[in-house]
Design a protein around this motif. Sequence first.
Motif, PDB file in Angstrom:
ATOM      1  N   ALA A   1       0.899  -1.258   0.055  1.00 19.39           N
ATOM      2  CA  ALA A   1       0.002  -0.076   0.050  1.00 19.39           C
ATOM      3  C   ALA A   1       0.855   1.157   0.160  1.00 19.39           C
ATOM      4  N   ARG A   2       0.651   1.959  -0.832  1.00 20.10           N
ATOM      5  CA  ARG A   2       1.395   3.472  -0.861  1.00 20.10           C
ATOM      6  C   ARG A   2       1.106   4.347   0.344  1.00 20.10           C
ATOM      7  N   ARG A   3       2.093   4.601   0.793  1.00 22.95           N
ATOM      8  CA  ARG A   3       2.172   5.782   2.086  1.00 22.95           C
ATOM      9  C   ARG A   3       1.733   6.899   1.622  1.00 22.95           C
ATOM     10  N   ARG A   4       0.716   7.547   2.559  1.00 23.30           N
ATOM     11  CA  ARG A   4       0.298   8.877   2.028  1.00 23.30           C
ATOM     12  C   ARG A   4       1.432   9.770   2.378  1.00 23.30           C
ATOM     13  N   ARG A   5       1.527  10.789   1.369  1.00 20.87           N
ATOM     14  CA  ARG A   5       2.747  12.109   1.506  1.00 20.87           C
ATOM     15  C   ARG A   5       2.253  13.184   1.923  1.00 20.87           C
ATOM     16  N   VAL A   6       2.882  13.754   2.770  1.00 23.16           N
ATOM     17  CA  VAL A   6       2.583  15.172   3.343  1.00 23.16           C
ATOM     18  C   VAL A   6       3.755  16.130   3.281  1.00 23.16           C
ATOM     19  N   LEU A   7       3.334  17.551   2.746  1.00 23.74           N
ATOM     20  CA  LEU A   7       4.279  18.519   2.555  1.00 23.74           C
ATOM     21  C   LEU A   7       3.919  19.408   3.763  1.00 23.74           C
ATOM     22  N   VAL A   8       5.196  19.567   4.496  1.00 23.96           N
ATOM     23  CA  VAL A   8       5.216  20.311   5.607  1.00 23.96           C
ATOM     24  C   VAL A   8       5.806  21.596   5.045  1.00 23.96           C
ATOM     25  N   VAL A   9       5.144  22.835   5.460  1.00 27.52           N
ATOM     26  CA  VAL A   9       5.951  24.316   4.905  1.00 27.52           C
ATOM     27  C   VAL A   9       5.928  25.091   6.154  1.00 27.52           C
ATOM     28  N   ASP A  10       7.116  25.606   6.536  1.00 32.78           N
ATOM     29  CA  ASP A  10       7.105  26.294   7.976  1.00 32.78           C
ATOM     30  C   ASP A  10       8.728  26.821   7.518  1.00 32.78           C
ATOM     31  N   ASP A  11       8.667  28.159   7.912  1.00 29.82           N
ATOM     32  CA  ASP A  11      10.254  28.798   7.797  1.00 29.82           C
ATOM     33  C   ASP A  11      10.953  28.272   9.127  1.00 29.82           C
ATOM     34  N   SER A  12      10.439  27.630  10.198  1.00 30.19           N
ATOM     35  CA  SER A  12      11.248  27.575  11.001  1.00 30.19           C
ATOM     36  C   SER A  12      11.946  26.137  10.906  1.00 30.19           C
ATOM     37  N   LEU A  13      13.166  25.900  11.022  1.00 22.83           N
ATOM     38  CA  LEU A  13      13.614  24.483  10.777  1.00 22.83           C
ATOM     39  C   LEU A  13      13.385  23.530  11.804  1.00 22.83           C
ATOM     40  N   THR A  14      13.214  24.213  13.060  1.00 25.78           N
ATOM     41  CA  THR A  14      12.926  23.260  14.211  1.00 25.78           C
ATOM     42  C   THR A  14      11.434  22.706  14.075  1.00 25.78           C
TER      43      THR A  14
ATOM     44  N   VAL B   1       9.644  18.446   2.941  1.00 23.47           N
ATOM     45  CA  VAL B   1       9.477  19.902   3.577  1.00 23.47           C
ATOM     46  C   VAL B   1       9.874  20.944   2.803  1.00 23.47           C
ATOM     47  N   ALA B   2       9.187  22.176   2.999  1.00 27.12           N
ATOM     48  CA  ALA B   2       9.924  23.356   2.474  1.00 27.12           C
ATOM     49  C   ALA B   2       9.816  24.525   3.198  1.00 27.12           C
ATOM     50  N   GLY B   3      10.631  25.375   3.305  1.00 26.70           N
ATOM     51  CA  GLY B   3      10.794  26.606   4.177  1.00 26.70           C
ATOM     52  C   GLY B   3      10.227  27.786   3.977  1.00 26.70           C
ATOM     53  N   ASP B   4       9.199  27.938   2.766  1.00 28.23           N
ATOM     54  CA  ASP B   4       8.333  28.924   2.623  1.00 28.23           C
ATOM     55  C   ASP B   4       7.202  28.739   1.481  1.00 28.23           C
ATOM     56  N   GLY B   5       6.492  29.301   1.387  1.00 30.99           N
ATOM     57  CA  GLY B   5       5.446  29.069   0.045  1.00 30.99           C
ATOM     58  C   GLY B   5       6.078  29.026  -1.208  1.00 30.99           C
ATOM     59  N   ALA B   6       7.083  29.822  -1.354  1.00 32.75           N
ATOM     60  CA  ALA B   6       7.539  29.824  -2.749  1.00 32.75           C
ATOM     61  C   ALA B   6       8.201  28.574  -3.069  1.00 32.75           C
TER      62      ALA B   6
END
Length: 90
Positions: free
Chosen positions: A12-25, A43-48
């Motif tokens: 079964a394919r695991r669901r994939r989540v994109l976490v977007v936050d400018d705080s590395l922690t 993960v991404a550090g900002d919306g762009a």
Amino acid sequence: GAPIAHAEAPAARRRRVLVVDDSLTTRMLERGILEAAGYDTVVAGDGAEALGLLSRETVDLVVSDVEMPNLDGFGLTAAIRRDERLRHLP
């Protein structure tokens, strides 16, 4: 006679989540929680950065901070809703 080959059921394919936050922690904390719960995460550090990633990657869910440099969470959400390919993303 020849041995009978048994086809294995596809995993079964695991669901994939994109976490977007400018705080590395915060990104790393959220990534750890989601991966422990069985999700693949990117993960991404900002919306762009998130929009660039969404043009190359497939995800099932976006979790975003609101206040970020370059493109905030509201702008990211608006851009996702305008994109025919992405507008279904929760």
